[in-house]
Design a protein around this motif. Structure first.
Motif, mmCIF file in Angstrom:
data_model
loop_
_atom_site.group_PDB
_atom_site.id
_atom_site.type_symbol
_atom_site.label_atom_id
_atom_site.label_comp_id
_atom_site.label_asym_id
_atom_site.label_seq_id
_atom_site.Cartn_x
_atom_site.Cartn_y
_atom_site.Cartn_z
ATOM 1 N N LYS A 230 -4.881 -18.014 31.885
ATOM 2 C CA LYS A 230 -5.348 -18.452 33.128
ATOM 3 C C LYS A 230 -6.654 -19.489 33.154
ATOM 4 C CE LYS A 230 -5.645 -16.856 37.378
ATOM 5 N NZ LYS A 230 -5.573 -16.046 38.546
ATOM 6 N N LYS A 231 -7.507 -19.166 32.114
ATOM 7 C CA LYS A 231 -8.775 -19.812 31.823
ATOM 8 C C LYS A 231 -8.437 -20.858 30.598
ATOM 9 C CE LYS A 231 -11.799 -16.074 32.408
ATOM 10 N NZ LYS A 231 -13.171 -16.346 32.773
ATOM 11 N N GLU A 232 -7.259 -21.030 30.341
ATOM 12 C CA GLU A 232 -6.893 -22.144 29.377
ATOM 13 C C GLU A 232 -7.874 -22.247 28.312
ATOM 14 O OE1 GLU A 232 -6.467 -26.023 31.524
ATOM 15 O OE2 GLU A 232 -4.496 -25.250 32.131
ATOM 16 N N MET A 233 -8.099 -20.922 27.695
ATOM 17 C CA MET A 233 -8.776 -20.834 26.477
ATOM 18 C C MET A 233 -8.215 -21.460 25.351
ATOM 19 S SD MET A 233 -10.454 -17.319 27.382
ATOM 20 C CE MET A 233 -11.341 -16.736 25.639
ATOM 21 N N GLY A 234 -7.077 -21.461 25.228
ATOM 22 C CA GLY A 234 -6.245 -21.906 24.145
ATOM 23 C C GLY A 234 -4.819 -21.482 23.912
ATOM 24 N N ASP A 235 -4.133 -21.765 22.875
ATOM 25 C CA ASP A 235 -2.654 -21.138 22.619
ATOM 26 C C ASP A 235 -2.629 -19.744 22.310
ATOM 27 O OD1 ASP A 235 -1.620 -23.492 23.593
ATOM 28 O OD2 ASP A 235 -1.434 -24.396 21.597
ATOM 29 N N ILE A 236 -1.849 -18.926 22.801
ATOM 30 C CA ILE A 236 -1.944 -17.455 22.572
ATOM 31 C C ILE A 236 -0.917 -16.805 21.895
ATOM 32 C CG2 ILE A 236 -2.081 -15.253 23.790
ATOM 33 C CD1 ILE A 236 -3.243 -17.174 26.215
ATOM 34 N N VAL A 237 -1.293 -15.948 20.745
ATOM 35 C CA VAL A 237 0.034 -15.274 20.178
ATOM 36 C C VAL A 237 -0.373 -13.863 20.171
ATOM 37 C CG1 VAL A 237 1.006 -14.956 17.756
ATOM 38 C CG2 VAL A 237 -0.101 -17.150 18.267
ATOM 39 N N LEU A 238 0.856 -13.237 21.010
ATOM 40 C CA LEU A 238 0.726 -11.755 20.991
ATOM 41 C C LEU A 238 1.531 -11.183 19.772
ATOM 42 C CD1 LEU A 238 1.744 -11.573 24.688
ATOM 43 C CD2 LEU A 238 -0.006 -10.097 23.727
ATOM 44 N N PHE A 239 0.899 -10.276 19.174
ATOM 45 C CA PHE A 239 1.381 -9.738 18.076
ATOM 46 C C PHE A 239 1.488 -8.099 18.120
ATOM 47 C CE2 PHE A 239 1.177 -6.856 14.323
ATOM 48 C CZ PHE A 239 2.129 -7.492 13.493
ATOM 49 N N ASP A 240 2.534 -7.683 18.008
ATOM 50 C CA ASP A 240 2.835 -6.012 18.047
ATOM 51 C C ASP A 240 3.788 -5.657 17.213
ATOM 52 O OD1 ASP A 240 1.962 -4.042 20.820
ATOM 53 O OD2 ASP A 240 3.269 -3.326 19.457
ATOM 54 N N ILE A 241 4.004 -4.231 16.776
ATOM 55 C CA ILE A 241 4.949 -3.759 15.714
ATOM 56 C C ILE A 241 6.110 -3.448 16.649
ATOM 57 C CG2 ILE A 241 3.693 -2.823 13.924
ATOM 58 C CD1 ILE A 241 3.675 -0.099 15.159
ATOM 59 N N ALA A 242 5.944 -3.363 17.899
ATOM 60 C CA ALA A 242 7.246 -3.110 18.885
ATOM 61 C C ALA A 242 7.970 -3.945 18.754
ATOM 62 C CB ALA A 242 6.670 -2.525 20.142
ATOM 63 N N GLU A 243 9.255 -4.138 18.533
ATOM 64 C CA GLU A 243 10.082 -5.145 18.406
ATOM 65 C C GLU A 243 10.563 -5.807 20.104
ATOM 66 O OE1 GLU A 243 13.186 -5.207 15.600
ATOM 67 O OE2 GLU A 243 12.009 -4.394 13.941
ATOM 68 N N GLY A 244 10.504 -7.080 20.193
ATOM 69 C CA GLY A 244 10.857 -7.415 21.428
ATOM 70 C C GLY A 244 9.733 -7.487 22.414
ATOM 71 N N MET A 245 8.866 -6.504 22.338
ATOM 72 C CA MET A 245 8.131 -6.417 23.428
ATOM 73 C C MET A 245 6.908 -7.522 23.633
ATOM 74 S SD MET A 245 4.697 -5.135 24.336
ATOM 75 C CE MET A 245 4.071 -3.810 23.380
ATOM 76 N N PRO A 246 6.300 -7.869 22.654
ATOM 77 C CA PRO A 246 5.423 -9.001 22.565
ATOM 78 C C PRO A 246 6.007 -10.376 23.071
ATOM 79 C CG PRO A 246 5.568 -8.262 20.326
ATOM 80 C CD PRO A 246 6.413 -7.443 21.296
ATOM 81 N N GLN A 247 7.203 -10.500 22.592
ATOM 82 C CA GLN A 247 8.416 -11.613 22.622
ATOM 83 C C GLN A 247 8.633 -11.713 24.354
ATOM 84 O OE1 GLN A 247 8.759 -9.624 20.418
ATOM 85 N NE2 GLN A 247 9.091 -10.731 18.339
ATOM 86 N N GLY A 248 8.875 -10.521 25.027
ATOM 87 C CA GLY A 248 9.221 -10.445 26.258
ATOM 88 C C GLY A 248 7.843 -10.537 27.136
ATOM 89 N N LYS A 249 6.829 -10.191 26.858
ATOM 90 C CA LYS A 249 5.665 -10.369 27.516
ATOM 91 C C LYS A 249 5.101 -11.976 27.429
ATOM 92 C CE LYS A 249 3.533 -5.779 28.089
ATOM 93 N NZ LYS A 249 2.255 -5.005 27.969
ATOM 94 N N ALA A 250 5.333 -12.425 26.285
ATOM 95 C CA ALA A 250 5.125 -13.791 26.074
ATOM 96 C C ALA A 250 5.986 -14.733 27.354
ATOM 97 C CB ALA A 250 5.033 -14.223 24.565
#
Ligand code: A3D
Length: 320
Positions: free
Chosen positions: A24-44
């Motif tokens: 929302k603040k356009e701070m930059g591009d964001i990478v969400l990393f997690d060990i749970a498979e699919g979850m960070p991809q889904g949230k992204a």
């Protein structure tokens, strides 16, 4: 100029909120990393689809591969487990220490020039361990707690005095635990010391003591109500303010878990102190005068942090 890259390690409750705020603040591009498979991809994906509605430009991706955080400018770490009712932050030590080891190595191998903000509990021990495992300079690794604890203190004071939270400048020192030190002598209502303001408003010293106590237990109060996890909106908001201070070279004076060497009688510990955050990360630790009582409270708090480090060293050979 290329966009900044923000890596969020842990895509749970705080991680997801961090991604939303940063986008929302356009701070930059964001990478969400997690060990749970699919979850960070889904949230992204979900978060990306806020963009057209809110009108922000930020590329948000989810991953289970540390290679994708390569070159990140800022890393915010929430990986691990949060508290459940009846647990203290220290109960998380064993499991989250192992998590810090893998996260630290992921940062070392992929973005050793990043500014790293740790949120994982028990905070003061985890930020220390994360620094050890990542090998980054101490000024580039910091813990988020003081902004949040001070915000809690400010919220309760604003409610008590019936004034705007914008005018309350509250201040909390020490470790992020039940021994934290809300410092009333440096807390003001738009410059008016809290003790004077309390007198003007007819608020007793006992009542201020109760607010101090509520601040110390502020995280536990929310855990007790949520029952399934811990606070996430205000912790995420607090970490974002630290990331902004770094990315914008704002040189803000922010209470945070910084590495202290010599000041406050502390030697080689991460503990909550006012620190200047700018383009060099933690650019300075500001030492303020404390009363004898505040000094001894701070000592209790730093002793508690030191005890946790001894426990960390007992759990992981490489930390000795
Ligand atoms: P939660 O929603 O459970 O998210 C944590 C995420 O970490 C989960 O998605 C896990 O899958 C992920 N994870 C676990 N192990 C790993 C690993 N090895 N590598 C990468 N990801 C992993 O928790 P949350 O977001 O509510 O809280 C995260 C942490 O912040 C907890 O330790 C809390 O205690 C802590 N916390 C600190 C504060 C402070 O003020 C310091 C406040 C609130 C919460």
């Amino acid at each position: 100029m290329a966009r900044k890259k923000i890596a969020l390690i842990g895509a749970g409750m705080i991680g997801g909120t961090l991604a939303h705020l940063a986008a929302k603040k356009e701070m930059g591009d964001i990478v969400l990393f997690d060990i749970a498979e699919g979850m960070p991809q889904g949230k992204a994906l979900d978060l990306s689809q806020c963009g057209p509605v809110e009108g922000f430009d930020a590329r948000i991706t989810g991953t289970n591969d540390y290679a994708d955080i390569a070159g990140a400018d800022v890393v915010i770490v929430t990986a691990g487990v949060p508290r459940k009712p009846g647990m203290s932050r220290d109960d998380l030590l064993g499991i989250n220490l192992k998590v810090m080891k893998s996260v630290g190595e992921g940062i070392k191998n992929n973005c050793p020039d990043a500014f790293v903000i740790c949120i994982t509990n028990p905070l003061d021990a985890m930020v220390w361990a994360l620094r050890e495992f990542s090998g980054l300079p101490h000024n580039k690794v910091v813990g988020m707690a003081g902004v949040l604890d001070s915000a809690r203190f400010a919220t309760f004071l604003a409610w008590e005095f019936d004034v705007s939270v914008k005018d309350v400048n509250a201040f909390v020192l020490g470790g992020h635990g039940d021994t934290m030190v809300p410092v009333t002598s440096y807390t003001t209502i738009n410059g008016i010391p809290v003790k004077d303001f309390a007198q003007i408003k007819g608020v007793s010293e006992d009542r201020i003591d109760e607010i101090v106590k509520r601040t110390r237990g502020g995280g536990g109060e929310i855990v007790g109500l949520l029952k399934t996890g811990s606070a996430f909106y205000a912790p995420a908001t607090s970490a974002i303010s630290m990331a902004e201070a770094y990315l914008g070279d704002q040189k803000r004076v922010i209470p945070c878990a910084a590495y202290v060497e010599g000041k406050y009688g502390v030697d080689g510990l991460y503990v909550g102190v006012p620190a200047v955050i700018g383009a060099d990360g933690i650019e300075d630790v500001v030492e303020i005068d404390l009363s004898d009582e505040e000094k001894s409270n701070l000592k209790v708090s730093t002793d508690a942090v030191e005890e946790l480090l001894v426990a960390c060293k007992g759990l992981d050979e490489s930390l000795k």
